[in-house]
Scaffold this motif. Sequence first.
Motif, PDB file in Angstrom:
ATOM      1  N   ASP A   1     -14.687 -20.362  73.375  1.00  0.00           N
ATOM      2  CA  ASP A   1     -15.291 -19.283  72.589  1.00  0.00           C
ATOM      3  C   ASP A   1     -16.074 -19.842  71.408  1.00  0.00           C
ATOM      4  O   ASP A   1     -17.197 -19.398  71.116  1.00  0.00           O
ATOM      5  N   GLY A   2     -15.482 -20.818  70.729  1.00  0.00           N
ATOM      6  CA  GLY A   2     -16.177 -21.430  69.602  1.00  0.00           C
ATOM      7  C   GLY A   2     -17.427 -22.181  70.026  1.00  0.00           C
ATOM      8  O   GLY A   2     -18.453 -22.150  69.335  1.00  0.00           O
ATOM      9  N   VAL A   3     -17.381 -22.855  71.173  1.00  0.00           N
ATOM     10  CA  VAL A   3     -18.535 -23.587  71.665  1.00  0.00           C
ATOM     11  C   VAL A   3     -19.665 -22.624  72.031  1.00  0.00           C
ATOM     12  O   VAL A   3     -20.841 -22.874  71.716  1.00  0.00           O
ATOM     13  N   ARG A   4     -19.328 -21.524  72.687  1.00  0.00           N
ATOM     14  CA  ARG A   4     -20.365 -20.539  73.033  1.00  0.00           C
ATOM     15  C   ARG A   4     -21.035 -19.979  71.782  1.00  0.00           C
ATOM     16  O   ARG A   4     -22.262 -19.815  71.739  1.00  0.00           O
ATOM     17  N   HIS A   5     -20.232 -19.696  70.773  1.00  0.00           N
ATOM     18  CA  HIS A   5     -20.799 -19.173  69.524  1.00  0.00           C
ATOM     19  C   HIS A   5     -21.736 -20.198  68.878  1.00  0.00           C
ATOM     20  O   HIS A   5     -22.836 -19.842  68.404  1.00  0.00           O
ATOM     21  N   ALA A   6     -21.335 -21.470  68.892  1.00  0.00           N
ATOM     22  CA  ALA A   6     -22.173 -22.518  68.293  1.00  0.00           C
ATOM     23  C   ALA A   6     -23.491 -22.649  69.048  1.00  0.00           C
ATOM     24  O   ALA A   6     -24.564 -22.811  68.432  1.00  0.00           O
ATOM     25  N   PHE A   7     -23.456 -22.572  70.357  1.00  0.00           N
ATOM     26  CA  PHE A   7     -24.686 -22.695  71.138  1.00  0.00           C
ATOM     27  C   PHE A   7     -25.582 -21.472  70.959  1.00  0.00           C
ATOM     28  O   PHE A   7     -26.812 -21.601  70.903  1.00  0.00           O
ATOM     29  N   ASP A   8     -24.994 -20.304  70.894  1.00  0.00           N
ATOM     30  CA  ASP A   8     -25.819 -19.115  70.669  1.00  0.00           C
ATOM     31  C   ASP A   8     -26.581 -19.223  69.360  1.00  0.00           C
ATOM     32  O   ASP A   8     -27.766 -18.855  69.271  1.00  0.00           O
ATOM     33  N   GLU A   9     -25.949 -19.749  68.324  1.00  0.00           N
ATOM     34  CA  GLU A   9     -26.610 -19.888  67.033  1.00  0.00           C
ATOM     35  C   GLU A   9     -27.719 -20.933  67.089  1.00  0.00           C
ATOM     36  O   GLU A   9     -28.823 -20.709  66.586  1.00  0.00           O
ATOM     37  N   MET A  10     -27.439 -22.090  67.717  1.00  0.00           N
ATOM     38  CA  MET A  10     -28.450 -23.158  67.727  1.00  0.00           C
ATOM     39  C   MET A  10     -29.616 -22.825  68.653  1.00  0.00           C
ATOM     40  O   MET A  10     -30.718 -23.317  68.473  1.00  0.00           O
ATOM     41  N   LEU A  11     -29.402 -21.956  69.663  1.00  0.00           N
ATOM     42  CA  LEU A  11     -30.465 -21.629  70.620  1.00  0.00           C
ATOM     43  C   LEU A  11     -31.307 -20.431  70.197  1.00  0.00           C
ATOM     44  O   LEU A  11     -32.340 -20.157  70.811  1.00  0.00           O
ATOM     45  N   ALA A  12     -30.873 -19.738  69.169  1.00  0.00           N
ATOM     46  CA  ALA A  12     -31.613 -18.551  68.737  1.00  0.00           C
ATOM     47  C   ALA A  12     -33.082 -18.849  68.425  1.00  0.00           C
ATOM     48  O   ALA A  12     -33.971 -18.066  68.814  1.00  0.00           O
ATOM     49  N   PRO A  13     -33.414 -19.976  67.746  1.00  0.00           N
ATOM     50  CA  PRO A  13     -34.845 -20.257  67.504  1.00  0.00           C
ATOM     51  C   PRO A  13     -35.662 -20.433  68.780  1.00  0.00           C
ATOM     52  O   PRO A  13     -36.887 -20.305  68.750  1.00  0.00           O
TER      53      PRO A  13
END
Length: 725
Positions: free
Chosen positions: A694-706
């Motif tokens: 869950d934490g990894v998915r959240h981190a990737f969603d944030e970094m991929l937003a741009p």
Amino acid sequence: MLRQLHAWPGVILALLLIVLATSGAVLSTQPLAERLVTPAAAPTTQVAELASRVAHQVPGVERIERRPSGMLVARYTRGADSGAVRIDPNSGAALGPYQPSPTYAWMRDLHRAFFIGTPGHAMAGVGAIGMLLLSFSGLVMLARRQGGWRNLLGSIHGNGQSRWHSQVSRLLLPLLILIGASGLYLSADTFGLVRDGMDSDASFPTSVSQGSRVDPGQLTALRNVALSDLRELDFPAQDNPQDAYTLRTAQGDGYVDAVDGRLLGYQPHDLARHLYEYIYQLHTGDLLGVFSPLLGLAALGVPLLGITGLVLFLRRRRSVTHGDAKIAPEEADCVILVGSESNGTWAFARTLQQGLMDSGRRVYSAPLNQGTRAFPAARQLLVLTSTYGDGGAPQSARGFLEQLDDLRLADDARFAVLGFGDRRFPRFCQYAKDVETALLAHGLAPLMARQDIDAASVPSFQAWAQDLGERLGITLNLVHSAEPIACSDYQLIERRLHQAPGDTPLVVLRFAPLGQPVEYQAGDLLAIQAPGAQTPRYYSLASDSDHGVLEICVRLCDGGLCSTYLHGLEAGARVSGFVQPHREFRPEPGSAPLILIGAGSGIGPLVGFIRRNARQRRLYLYWGGRVPEAGVPFDRDLDQALADGRLSDLRTAFSAGPQRAYVQDRLSQDAHELRHLVAAGAQVLVCGGRNMADGVRHAFDEMLAPLALSVDHLRAGGRYREDLF
């Protein structure tokens, strides 16, 4: 539908195809057999030179034939006697009498016409069509089994006849398609359905030169033809001054003036003739020369495929219950529809059906994809289904949702859905959820809420059946015995324990397979059932079958029966288990970067992927533990991979260390670099606990937003995969 399209023609045409394949395999050895008794010709030998030598050494010669194998045969007539001899291509001398092999002649008649002429030719054509149908349908089924066309060349898993059938099929499919297509063309030519160019014969010259005939070695037209191009050369009749040589070559046919050597009435072969000769030589193996038996070996694979395919067909027929033969679909008051990939769900369906029938119910059962029809008397619809891969329909359920409008039940009918799956998959029992949603949208009322069963739990199934019986007003105390799974024995040869104060022990176990070897890849699952446990536990493999060992990483779980059992093993101990393929958790082939993320024992399969990175694609590993003093599992392998370039970088995080951090924190710190990797096509593989994921998915969603991307976008393209527990 595809499986039936593949299975039924195979069963119906099995004997026909076996006869064609076996006889074709024998015939494929003829070119090699002829080459073994034929001297090699000098590459510069001309037809004129050979004809001159044969004319002087074989009295009464009338024709020289060059067979596709290179064997030369001279036919002669001497008074009342006629015959044929084999010719040395260099000296023109007779090597001995030529007698066509009766064995090959018999096999040729069997192969082409089954000894019955025209009807036999038609049967051979049907066999060619059947071979093509089986080849193409088998190719599509193999791609599905492998998880898509891009994985078609990957390792094939499974046991027994199924694995053998798939392995032999993949190896032989190109040659079987070639044999089938060329055989169909030749059958069509036999019945005049295609043009082969044989009707374009050269016209005999209206006049030839008068005078004394010269030695054939001096004829210009024959001097211009290489021996390798010769098909036939007919000598002119001695008592007919108007006759000429008849020359047939690989490029065309014509006549040669016996006096002045001119080429007369030459007719080059057209495209149809060239195509026919090419396909004919391809089908017979003549084109392959000494390698023609390879085509025969491919043909001999057909009996093996036929036998293993028949065994699989009969096994599936036995495993699929279609209800009591006395109950027609229109008479059933209860319908059981089953979605299964490997027939495991059918065992539960049979137990349920028998229990309902013992209670006096009229039960009809069928695969889901055969259940979209009218059941006018049915008051209950019971759906038991597994899920394939990442939420997909299993084999026997494909097309059910798309054809749901054809399902018709009584107005007061109700339904219940029971899902079977594995909680380690992110979309646990997703297809069962999709079926429930679709049935509700179809206007059906639920009999009871959907229930999902993890790891084929028998107690959960029995509890669901009791609940179902109460709602139906009957007693359903089902006794279900799981079908035995073929297990293998493994011996523990090494264990490495990682433990430190404040951490949960973790052990790396290396097993050697005993008995018959099995095939597996890193990421596949080793199922082990501890003594006293009702169901096996699955552990991701860190090794390939090429390594000769099976490696797993196991964290000791509080109260965990299997993990306690495995942690207590000493070197030399034996365990029993089986390997299960896990195609949904593997790196995609190619050169795109890989981002591997794990925590705890989730490092196992990731290390296996690193070991296999022979092409040195960019590969980054992020791993999280609790305390650094316990060490990093597989540290020696990781150090070697960093040194030889298979691993580009290793980032660790320890949640209770001096620099406390979680693996997702390391990802956020490297967000800029990881964002560029994803933009370059990187694939992300995550293995470990659900909280970490869950934490990894959240981190990737944030970094991929741009990039206007998200984990869901990557997941949809197969670029974000998880193996969670």
